[in-house]
Design a protein around this motif. Structure first.
Motif: not given
Lengths: 358, 138
Positions: A124-128
């Motif tokens: 998720x963090x790479x998307x965010x």
């Protein structure tokens, strides 16, 4: 589009700091409507140059980012920075300390610095981060720097959202066997030996160059690819001694030979070499069409990811309709069925729908 | 079709403002907030009010905790608050002050918009609970 989102987008495009900050919060929290928001920003993106900076803890990333930002600012560019720090696996809490190092740019509102925590959500963090980069891009930042500790796959995914990746290697960081290992050293377009005033830095530079040459010899993919002629190796004067590392060896095969730059971030030594090396890589990416290619790959991944999210949302609904996951687990525990049969069962109505459309 | 899973986390800026080099308390608070599951941004020492404002605005924090042990709170806190107002960030930021604040100044600080003042001897759990109960809804 809801009025809230419209207002936020308009304010952001008008250059309101607060709107940009709030947009990133919404992206980070995945608040209802964040997708609408990113979708509205999308058409305003694509102009920023995105640089990823990674390296081990204490390598000097934040200090380097500070000085790099200052250098860009001196040349009249606006800069956005996203610094990702780890969060506690136990409490989810985090201390985000990168901002302290941004001493050269305090009070300069044309530098937008944002700390983010890797909130433990897998992938998720790479998307965010990628979405936050879009927000900075749409806001009109010329340069966007993404900074993260290069500890694992998550971090590598984060910096890969950048067009150019700089990997910091502190002097004396192990023997040459370390350079054989897979991982972070494979993703660098530019290697920065920071703290170059410390002993052992010459040796580290040498080891990195050998590693790069080895990559050229064996034709490993590194970050290049494709045939673009021998002029790729004209690395110019970055660092004075950075070019020509792959001389004679596979000179026509690989596209980009990573450069090695020495810096002392605390007193801004070597910053021109670094910006030159980054600019050269950017220039190579544009000229060779790799930039386009990378953007295409990113878009494809983005579409797939969103579809996976949506599809799993649809499936959750279907699960609820069947009494929820707990009931299904119970039936498996009672020996009535098994997870594979359940999965087939849940997906079959969707398959039927798709078959009908064909 | 929405599968948005909100993943909200309380964001705090722990700030040292002015010529005051005592940061042990700020470190202890930062650590305690972290262990409470908050995301903590620490400003570092000797920050000017507008640096604190810049950080609070850009980081979009829910809570701004200002640590002052120098006695300059009556000068510095109003400057921070003015700055936040300028960027429309005052209304939805919970402002806390910690440190050595004489009783007679507390009311004045609260008048300005400080939510609470925590003096020496405050229990960490009380501060954390106060934050949880008073963090602005957004």
């Amino acid at each position: 589009m809801s009025a809230d989102v419209r207002g936020l987008v308009d304010d952001l495009l008008d250059g309101h700091q607060r709107a940009l900050a709030r947009t990133i919060t919404k992206i980070e929290n995945r608040e209802p409507g964040y997708r609408e928001l990113v979708s509205a920003l999308y058409e305003h993106t694509g102009d920023a140059e995105v640089v990823g900076v990674t390296g081990s803890p204490g390598a000097g990333k934040s200090t380097l980012v500070d000085k790099l930002t200052e250098t860009y600012r001196d040349r009249g560019h606006t800069v956005g920075v996203i610094a990702v720090d780890p969060s506690s696996p136990y409490t989810g809490g985090a201390v985000l300390g990168d901002r302290i190092r941004m001493a050269s740019n305090v009070g300069d509102m044309d530098v937008f610095f944002r700390s983010m925590s890797a909130r433990g959500n897998l992938g998720g963090i790479s998307t965010a981060t990628a979405d936050a980069v879009k927000a900075l891009d749409a806001f009109g930042k010329d340069k966007v720097i993404v900074e993260t500790v290069g500890a694992g796959q998550n971090e590598i995914d984060i910096v890969r959202t950048a067009d150019t990746v700089a990997v910091l290697v502190p002097p004396d960081s192990g023997d040459e066997v370390q350079t054989l290992k897979a991982g972070i050293l494979e993703i660098g377009d530019v290697f920065v030996v920071n703290k170059a005033d410390l002993s052992g830095s010459d040796r580290t530079v040498q080891e990195l160059k050998e590693m790069i040459q080895l990559a050229g010899d064996t034709g490993s993919p590194a970050s290049g690819g494709g045939h673009h002629g021998p002029d790729q190796h004209a690395l110019g004067d970055a660092g004075g001694d950075t070019g020509d590392t792959g001389a004679g060896a596979g000179a026509e095969d690989d596209g980009w030979t990573p450069s090695v730059v020495e810096t002392v971030a605390t007193d801004a030594t070597g910053m021109d070499d670094l910006t030159d090396a980054l600019a050269e890589h950017r220039e190579y990416m544009t000229r060779s069409g790799r930039l386009d290619e990378k953007a295409r790959t990113r878009t494809a991944e983005e579409i797939r990811l969103l579809l996976r999210e949506d599809a799993s949302g649809l499936l959750e609904r279907e699960l609820d309709r069947r009494g929820g996951i707990d009931a299904l687990v119970e039936s498996v525990r009672a020996g009535e069925t098994d997870p594979y049969a359940i999965a087939d069962d849940v997906v079959s109505p969707i398959e039927e729908c798709l078959d009908e459309r064909e | 079709m929405s599968v948005d899973q909100t993943q909200r986390s309380i964001r705090c800026l722990v700030a040292k403002v002015g010529l005051d080099g005592h940061d042990r308390g700020a470190h202890v608070i930062a650590r305690a907030f972290r262990d409470a599951g908050f995301e903590v941004i620490y400003s570092g020492l000797h920050k000017a009010p507008d640096e604190i404002v810049q950080a609070a605005v850009q980081e979009d924090v829910d809570v701004l905790g200002i640590s002052i042990l120098s006695g300059a709170h009556n000068t510095l806190v109003p400057k921070v608050i003015e700055g936040l107002e300028e960027y429309d960030a005052f209304e939805d930021t919970l402002i806390l002050v910690g440190g050595v604040i004489p009783d007679e100044d507390k009311a004045e600080l609260k008048e300005m918009g400080v939510a609470e003042v925590f003096g020496p001897g405050t229990k960490m759990a009380d501060t954390i609970q106060f934050v949880r109960e008073n963090v602005p809804e957004r």
